[in-house]
Design a protein around this motif. Structure first.
Motif, PDB file in Angstrom:
ATOM      1  N   UNK A 189       5.567  22.490 -25.369  1.00 42.81           N
ATOM      2  CA  UNK A 189       4.156  22.563 -24.996  1.00 42.81           C
ATOM      3  C   UNK A 189       3.439  21.262 -25.345  1.00 42.81           C
ATOM      4  N   UNK A 190       4.148  20.167 -25.243  1.00 42.04           N
ATOM      5  CA  UNK A 190       3.568  18.861 -25.571  1.00 42.04           C
ATOM      6  C   UNK A 190       2.465  18.485 -24.588  1.00 42.04           C
ATOM      7  N   UNK A 191       2.639  18.782 -23.302  1.00 40.73           N
ATOM      8  CA  UNK A 191       1.643  18.445 -22.275  1.00 40.73           C
ATOM      9  C   UNK A 191       1.530  19.595 -21.286  1.00 40.73           C
ATOM     10  N   UNK A 192       0.293  20.026 -21.018  1.00 43.38           N
ATOM     11  CA  UNK A 192       0.037  21.204 -20.171  1.00 43.38           C
ATOM     12  C   UNK A 192      -1.080  20.870 -19.191  1.00 43.38           C
ATOM     13  N   UNK A 193      -0.902  21.318 -17.948  1.00 45.30           N
ATOM     14  CA  UNK A 193      -1.903  21.130 -16.893  1.00 45.30           C
ATOM     15  C   UNK A 193      -2.366  22.508 -16.422  1.00 45.30           C
ATOM     16  N   UNK A 194      -3.650  22.827 -16.638  1.00 49.63           N
ATOM     17  CA  UNK A 194      -4.215  24.111 -16.240  1.00 49.63           C
ATOM     18  C   UNK A 194      -5.357  23.913 -15.249  1.00 49.63           C
ATOM     19  N   UNK A 195      -5.235  22.938 -14.397  1.00 51.57           N
ATOM     20  CA  UNK A 195      -6.335  22.600 -13.475  1.00 51.57           C
ATOM     21  C   UNK A 195      -6.697  23.780 -12.588  1.00 51.57           C
ATOM     22  N   UNK A 196      -8.007  24.046 -12.484  1.00 45.07           N
ATOM     23  CA  UNK A 196      -8.513  25.067 -11.576  1.00 45.07           C
ATOM     24  C   UNK A 196      -8.289  26.488 -12.009  1.00 45.07           C
ATOM     25  N   UNK A 197      -7.802  26.704 -13.214  1.00 45.76           N
ATOM     26  CA  UNK A 197      -7.519  28.063 -13.669  1.00 45.76           C
ATOM     27  C   UNK A 197      -8.819  28.790 -14.013  1.00 45.76           C
ATOM     28  N   UNK A 198      -9.000  30.002 -13.494  1.00 41.66           N
ATOM     29  CA  UNK A 198     -10.175  30.804 -13.800  1.00 41.66           C
ATOM     30  C   UNK A 198      -9.889  31.733 -14.980  1.00 41.66           C
ATOM     31  N   UNK A 199     -10.947  32.095 -15.691  1.00 38.35           N
ATOM     32  CA  UNK A 199     -10.821  32.948 -16.878  1.00 38.35           C
ATOM     33  C   UNK A 199      -9.762  32.364 -17.820  1.00 38.35           C
ATOM     34  N   UNK A 200      -9.952  31.119 -18.155  1.00 34.94           N
ATOM     35  CA  UNK A 200      -8.924  30.361 -18.858  1.00 34.94           C
ATOM     36  C   UNK A 200      -9.005  30.526 -20.373  1.00 34.94           C
ATOM     37  N   UNK A 201      -9.995  31.285 -20.879  1.00 34.96           N
ATOM     38  CA  UNK A 201     -10.176  31.386 -22.319  1.00 34.96           C
ATOM     39  C   UNK A 201      -8.933  31.770 -23.097  1.00 34.96           C
ATOM     40  N   UNK A 202      -8.312  32.926 -22.814  1.00 34.59           N
ATOM     41  CA  UNK A 202      -7.100  33.307 -23.553  1.00 34.59           C
ATOM     42  C   UNK A 202      -5.956  32.317 -23.411  1.00 34.59           C
ATOM     43  N   UNK A 203      -5.739  31.817 -22.183  1.00 35.57           N
ATOM     44  CA  UNK A 203      -4.647  30.851 -21.978  1.00 35.57           C
ATOM     45  C   UNK A 203      -4.901  29.573 -22.764  1.00 35.57           C
TER      46      UNK A 203
END
Length: 415
Positions: free
Chosen positions: A131-145
């Motif tokens: 989990x060194x680098x993560x891309x979560x672009x455009x994710x909705x309801x992203x709080x828990x993630x």
């Protein structure tokens, strides 16, 4: 049992006169012979040939005729050899280091699916090295993630244009983030504070278009290794907090602080406290606030600037060129929509800035005048970059991708 019937394997026959001792010796001899044969490297067929009567013919192998007229013979491989053979292909016998190397090439969605297989795979799937680098672009309801990703020790986090609801972190320890892009995201100020306040290792940060606070700006002062900072279009913080942050972050090389909700005090805080290490500065969008005196202070503090954007500063005129000429390393100058700068003054910029290669004067020069200016300054590229890429994680000249400051995130969430 009939006298002519045979067991699965021929055993020595004992007559009625045979003694019990003879029976035991023959039985032990048969057992020793069997174990001796099974411990050798013989195949099951060879073992059957050794242990079967010589005068009997081996059964012919025929498909679907196992129970035919030929003799049916069983052979069993030793348990120890079974275990040895199975251990060579079992995932359970692979070391964690090898499994982590395999998991390194698995996409994010597949990694999450395999984490529910067993406890060991769950532990490996959420190892910090993956989990060194993560891309979560455009994710909705992203709080828990987002909360989980931060807990796994992510160092490079990209999630622009995402929606983050209210969230509260349970941990209190510092985060490992060094590069983070939250540009144009929808995130509560309190949630952003809970993230920034735990950062101490930031080197590249983009908070473009976000509502900030003095707490967030003051927390940035705790990141002495900050090299690139993009606060374009931000609001919600005071001039004193901005001044303190700029005094503390003495290693910044690229600063984008354009189009913020600034007044005269904010502008003074920038020009009087910006670090002398800055080489690329975007200070555009302050129509009635940036004056020639401010430019003089800025040039004196930052003599090594190579790219400077002062677009939409309507108070600037041609008398600013002698001041800017002190920037001997200037390569890129943007003066778009500085309407008080006369066209004739632009023709001398080639001599004023000997290293200048890019000039943006959108709104000042267009049409036939632009063609004439290009002929007079052939070595300078004019009006080729309508948008600044100073301190921005993904330059607008690039196609949409998961690159962030020329680095690619390994785990990427795909919608």
């Amino acid at each position: 049992m009939a006298k002519h019937s045979m067991p699965l394997q021929d055993l020595p026959c004992l007559g009625p006169q045979g003694s019990m001792l003879s029976h035991r010796m023959n039985k032990r001899k048969s057992r020793d012979c069997l174990s001796e044969g099974l411990d050798t490297e013989c195949t099951p067929t060879e073992l059957i040939q050794q242990l079967s009567p010589r005068h009997k013919h081996q059964r012919l192998i025929g498909k679907g005729k196992e129970n035919g007229s030929n003799q049916f013979v069983l052979a069993r491989r030793s348990r120890r050899k079974k275990e040895c053979l199975s251990s060579g292909i079992s995932w359970d016998h692979l070391p964690d280091e090898l499994l982590l190397r395999i998991l390194f090439y698995i996409p994010l969605q597949d990694l999450l699916r395999m984490s529910v297989v067993c406890k060991r795979w769950h532990r490996l799937a959420f190892d910090e090295s993956l989990w060194h680098s993560v891309d979560l672009e455009g994710l909705t309801h992203m709080g828990p993630a987002l909360q989980q990703v931060l807990k796994y020790g992510v160092r490079m986090l990209r999630c622009p244009r995402s929606f983050v609801e209210e969230m509260h972190f349970t941990g209190t320890g510092p985060l490992q983030i060094a590069l983070m892009d939250l540009s144009s995201s929808i995130i509560p100020t309190s949630a952003l504070e809970s993230i920034i306040c735990r950062c101490r290792l930031l080197e590249y940060l983009s908070l473009e278009g976000l509502q900030l606070s003095d707490t967030i700006i003051s927390s940035l002062s705790q990141n002495p290794n900050l090299l690139q900072l993009n606060l374009c279009g931000c609001s919600g913080f005071s001039a004193p907090a901005l001044a303190d942050m700029l005094k503390s972050c003495t290693r910044i090389k690229q600063l984008n602080i354009s189009w913020c909700d600034f007044n005269n005090d904010h502008v003074k805080s920038v020009v009087n406290n910006v670090s002398s290490t800055v080489t690329r500065l975007n200070f555009s969008g302050y129509r009635e606030n940036l004056t020639l005196d401010d430019v003089k202070v800025l040039v004196t503090r930052c003599p090594h600037i190579t790219a400077l954007d002062l677009s939409d500063s309507t108070l600037l005129m041609a008398d600013s060129f002698p001041v800017l000429s002190q920037l001997k390393d200037l390569v890129h100058l943007s003066l778009s929509r500085c309407y008080h700068i006369h066209l004739a003054a632009l023709t001398d910029l080639g001599q004023t800035f000997p290293l200048l290669s890019v000039l943006d004067v959108f709104g000042i020069v267009n049409g036939s005048h632009l063609s004439s200016l290009k002929k007079e300054m052939p070595r300078i590229s004019i009006n080729h970059m309508p948008f600044s890429n100073i301190a921005r994680p993904t330059p607008d000249t690039r196609p949409v991708s998961c690159l962030m400051w020329n680095r690619k995130c390994r785990l990427r969430f795909r919608l």
